[in-house]
Design an enzyme around this catalytic site. Structure first.
Site: not given
Ligand code: PLP
Ligand code: COI
Length: 365
Positions: A78, A203-205
Site C-alpha cells: 500500500f 517495502a510498504k507491505c
C-alpha cells in the site's frame, strides 16, 4: 503525465452519493481513517493481459473467493499520501511521483505486478478530482489517499499471484494523534523487531504492520503512544516507529536520522525534511544512533529535540521515551523550536502558503 492529459480511468459516478449536509458534518471533525469518500479507483491485472478495467466507481465492498491468495500469504502492498486544500480553493498532491516509485519498489519486493507510475498518479488524481468536495479546509485536515494492491488469484499454492486488484480509497483526516497532546511518548521495543536485513523493512507491505502490532500493544500497556524499533542484528541502533521515521536534534543545531539501508521505510516526509532542513542551513546526518546514546544525550542536554514524521503523522514531537530499564524526557517534554520550524516549513509548502521551490506540488484544480 501532466494533470491536463486525458485519464485512462473510466468514470462511473456514484448513483447515490453522501448528501452535502452529511458530508459537512463528517468534515467538521474527521479523525483518522474512519470516514471515506463516495468513490474508489480500481484497476485489474491479469497475467498475459496486463492492466485493464481502470475505473472510478462507487466505493463498495469487494467480493473475494475464500482461497484468494492475499488472504493466506499476505501478498499486499500500500501507499499513504494526501491531497491538500489550497488557499484559493484549489487542491494539490504532494510528491505523488515519489509514492508511485515506492509503490513499484514495494511491488517488486513482494513479487507483484508492476503498476506504471503514470497509471498510479492518474488513478489518484482522478479520484481526488471526482471526490474534491471531500477535501477538508486546510485548518481542518486533508484528504488521505490509500492506494493498495492485493494478490487476487484464488489458489492455495505458494507462488506469485497471476491476478491483482489495485484500488485507491480516500479518507478525510485530521490529526493522527489525539488532539491537544503537546508530544508523543515512545516505548522502546526490546521483545520485537520490525525488520531484518534482507527482509521487507523498506517495502510498504501490510505484513510489516501486522507484525508491529504486539509492540504497539505493549507500548500502550506501558502508557506510551507508539513503539520505537531497534535493529534486528545488534538490538542497539534506532530504526523507526511502526509507521513513522525518526529525527534527532542536537544542541549545536544539527539533525540526525537513521540511514536507509533496507530495514527502514524510505519516507517521503523524511526525505522532504532533510531537504528543507538543509535549505535552512542546518546540518543533517544520515547516520546510526544507538538507544543508549539517545538516553545519555537527552540526559546530558546534548540532544534537545526528537520527532517522528510521516504522511499520516506529519511531524510529531517526541516528549518521553520509556523502556524496560529506561525512562527519559526529551528537552522539556514538549514541541521544540526546530521541530516546529521544520513542521511549519513543510506544511506551508503542502498547503500552498510558501513557494514550492522543489516543485513538489502537483496541482489538481
Ligand atoms: N515508516 C513507516 C514504517 C511508515 O509506514 C511510514 C508511513 O508511510 C513512514 C515511515 C513515513 O513515510 P512517508 O513520509 O512517506 O509517509
Ligand atoms: C502513512 O503515514 O501514510 C502511513 O502509512 C502510516 C500509517 C498510518 C500506516
Amino acid at each position: 503525465m501532466s494533470s491536463e492529459q486525458k485519464s485512462q480511468l473510466a468514470h462511473q459516478p456514484h448513483p447515490n452519493p453522501v448528501s452535502a449536509e452529511q458530508r459537512a458534518t463528517f468534515l467538521e471533525n474527521p479523525g483518522f481513517g474512519r470516514i471515506f469518500s463516495d468513490h474508489m479507483a480500481t484497476i485489474r491485472y491479469t497475467e498475459g493481459k496486463g492492466w485493464h478495467d481502470a475505473k472510478i466507481e462507487a466505493r463498495t465492498p469487494f467480493s473475494l473467493d475464500p482461497a484468494t491468495l492475499v488472504l493466506h500469504y499476505a501478498q499486499e502492498i500500500f501507499e499513504g499520501m494526501k491531497a491538500y486544500r489550497l488557499p484559493d480553493g484549489g487542491a494539490t498532491l504532494f510528491r505523488p511521483d515519489a509514492n508511485a516509485r515506492r509503490f513499484r519498489n514495494s511491488a517488486k519486493r513482494l513479487a507483484m505486478a508492476d503498476l506504471p507510475e503514470e497509471l498510479f498518479i492518474d488513478s489518484v488524481r482522478e479520484l481526488v478530482k471526482i471526490d474534491r468536495d471531500w477535501i477538508p479546509e486546510a485548518d481542518k485536515g486533508s484528504l488521505y489517499l490509500r492506494p493498495f494492491m492485493i494478490a487476487n488469484e484464488a489458489v492455495l499454492g505458494v507462488k506469485p499471484s497471476a491476478e491483482y486488484l489495485y484500488c485507491v480509497v480516500a479518507s478525510p483526516v485530521g490529526g493522527y494523534f489525539k488532539a491537544g497532546a503537546a508530544s508523543v511518548s515512545l516505548w522502546v521495543s526490546d521483545l520485537y523487531t520490525r525488520a531484518a536485513p534482507g527482509g521487507t523493512g523498506d517495502a510498504k507491505c501490510g505484513g510489516n504492520y501486522a507484525a508491529s502490532l504486539p509492540a504497539l500493544a505493549e507500548a500502550q500497556q506501558h502508557g506510551c503512544d507508539q513503539a520505537v524499533f531497534l535493529d534486528a542484528v545488534e538490538r542497539k541502533w534506532i530504526e523507526e516507529l511502526g509507521g513513522m521515521n525518526i529525527f534527532f536534534v542536537f544542541s549545536d543545531g544539527s539533525l540526525q536520522t537513521p540511514p536507509l539501508g533496507g530495514t527502514i521505510l524510505p519516507g517521503i516526509t523524511r526525505d522532504s525534511l532533510i531537504t528543507l532542513a538543509r535549505d535552512l542551513g542546518m546540518t543533517v546526518r544520515e547516520e546510526p544512533y544507538s538507544i543508549d546514546q539517545w538516553e545519555a544525550d537527552a540526559k546530558s542536554g546534548k540532544l534537545v529535540e526528537s520527532f517522528a514524521c510521516g504522511t499520516a503523522a506529519v511531524v510529531a514531537p517526541i516528549g518521553r521515551v520509556r523502556g524496560r530499564n529506561r525512562d527519559f524526557t526529551i528537552g522539556d517534554g514538549g514541541a521544540g523550536a526546530v521541530t516546529q520550524r521544520l513542521r511549519g516549513a513543510l506544511v506551508d509548502i503542502q498547503q500552498g502558503r510558501a513557494p514550492d521551490q522543489h516543485k513538489w506540488l502537483d496541482r489538481l484544480f
